[in-house]
Design an enzyme around this catalytic site. Sequence first.
Site, PDB file in Angstrom:
ATOM      1  N   ASP A 163      -7.624  -2.372  -1.595  1.00 17.87           N
ATOM      2  CA  ASP A 163      -7.560  -0.945  -1.914  1.00 17.87           C
ATOM      3  C   ASP A 163      -8.864  -0.541  -2.608  1.00 17.87           C
ATOM      4  O   ASP A 163      -9.928  -0.811  -2.083  1.00 17.87           O
ATOM      5  CB  ASP A 163      -6.285  -0.677  -2.746  1.00 17.87           C
ATOM      6  CG  ASP A 163      -6.084   0.781  -3.111  1.00 17.87           C
ATOM      7  OD1 ASP A 163      -5.644   1.555  -2.258  1.00 17.87           O
ATOM      8  OD2 ASP A 163      -6.370   1.146  -4.267  1.00 17.87           O
ATOM      9  N   HIS A 193       0.732  -1.148   3.047  1.00 19.95           N
ATOM     10  CA  HIS A 193      -0.496  -1.122   2.261  1.00 19.95           C
ATOM     11  C   HIS A 193      -0.702  -2.346   1.374  1.00 19.95           C
ATOM     12  O   HIS A 193      -1.827  -2.744   1.100  1.00 19.95           O
ATOM     13  CB  HIS A 193      -0.505   0.131   1.383  1.00 19.95           C
ATOM     14  CG  HIS A 193      -1.746   0.295   0.568  1.00 19.95           C
ATOM     15  ND1 HIS A 193      -2.994   0.449   1.136  1.00 19.95           N
ATOM     16  CD2 HIS A 193      -1.948   0.312  -0.782  1.00 19.95           C
ATOM     17  CE1 HIS A 193      -3.902   0.566   0.168  1.00 19.95           C
ATOM     18  NE2 HIS A 193      -3.290   0.478  -0.998  1.00 19.95           N
TER      19      HIS A 193
END
Length: 327
Positions: free
Chosen positions: A103, A303
Amino acid sequence: MSHHAPHHRLVDVPGGRIHLVEQGTGPLVLLVHGFPESWYSWRHQLPVLAEAGFRAVAIDVRGYGRSSKPREVDAYRMLAHVADNVGVVRALGAETATIVGHDWGSAIAANSALLRPDVFTAVGLLSVPYAPRGGPRPTDAFAMIGGGDEEFYVSYFQEEGTAEAEIEPDVRGWLAGFYAGLSADTMPSPDHPSLHFVARGGRMSDRFGPASRLPSWLAEADLDVYAGEFERTGMTGALNRYRNVDRDWEDLAPWDGAPITQPSLFIGGDQDASTTWLADAIKAYPRTLPGLVSSHILEGCGHWVQQERAFEVNRLLVEWLRAFHVA
């Protein structure tokens, strides 16, 4: 199993202090988490990398956990994160390291490798592909992504205090909704309004959907760890990363369009907007990541790749690391 138990310590870096957890001995592998997470996001990787013959070190990024939390927004510019990482490598008595990020940590890892190739000799990127600096000013670009009645989440995060006021009254509940909303097994159906947009005057959590269950990778005890950290620190340090996108664009102008040439790895999830929206960045890898060793899109993965698919990510990481670290 490894004889080396994970060891917590604080190290001094020029910008303050960084809290880290290390396990194992051997070539250094620095693990950098994203938003809104912690060193704890690498709990499944630390013992496996240690067992494979590496010194695995997961940091709390500045603004998080037990690391320094400077007040000034510009203390969270990308250059400061790169300097922290160099400082950690030095504090650990190493000359070089492989850096792996997820991320925002992926962007921090990429820029660390780009700016300091003398220190970071290989780079692994999870969820967020490498895209060289370029294009219009980021906040202008993000303003164009939103429609008339809603704004892109990065734009929503820009104003100091707004997202804090949403999240901090119920950190645990908000984190549960955010983690679930971006996990493959709990994300809302495709016809549900996207979590990545916020209705003007509304809150991000309005889009979370029914908070009936936690994703399979997240036990209640894990959520307690994350929530406990943010209840203590507040959210400002974490959110300040987003508040530097324009500053970074200015700071990184000398590296406009620059490729990263070290051996690299990419792992994304096919259900993750961070990966799928940036499909063009992945297509550009032959030009932008000429040292790419392997690239993987995990099917049915959201994610939180290294937590959702710990076994697979561990296997890919170890295989990649062994490709250029001869035991």
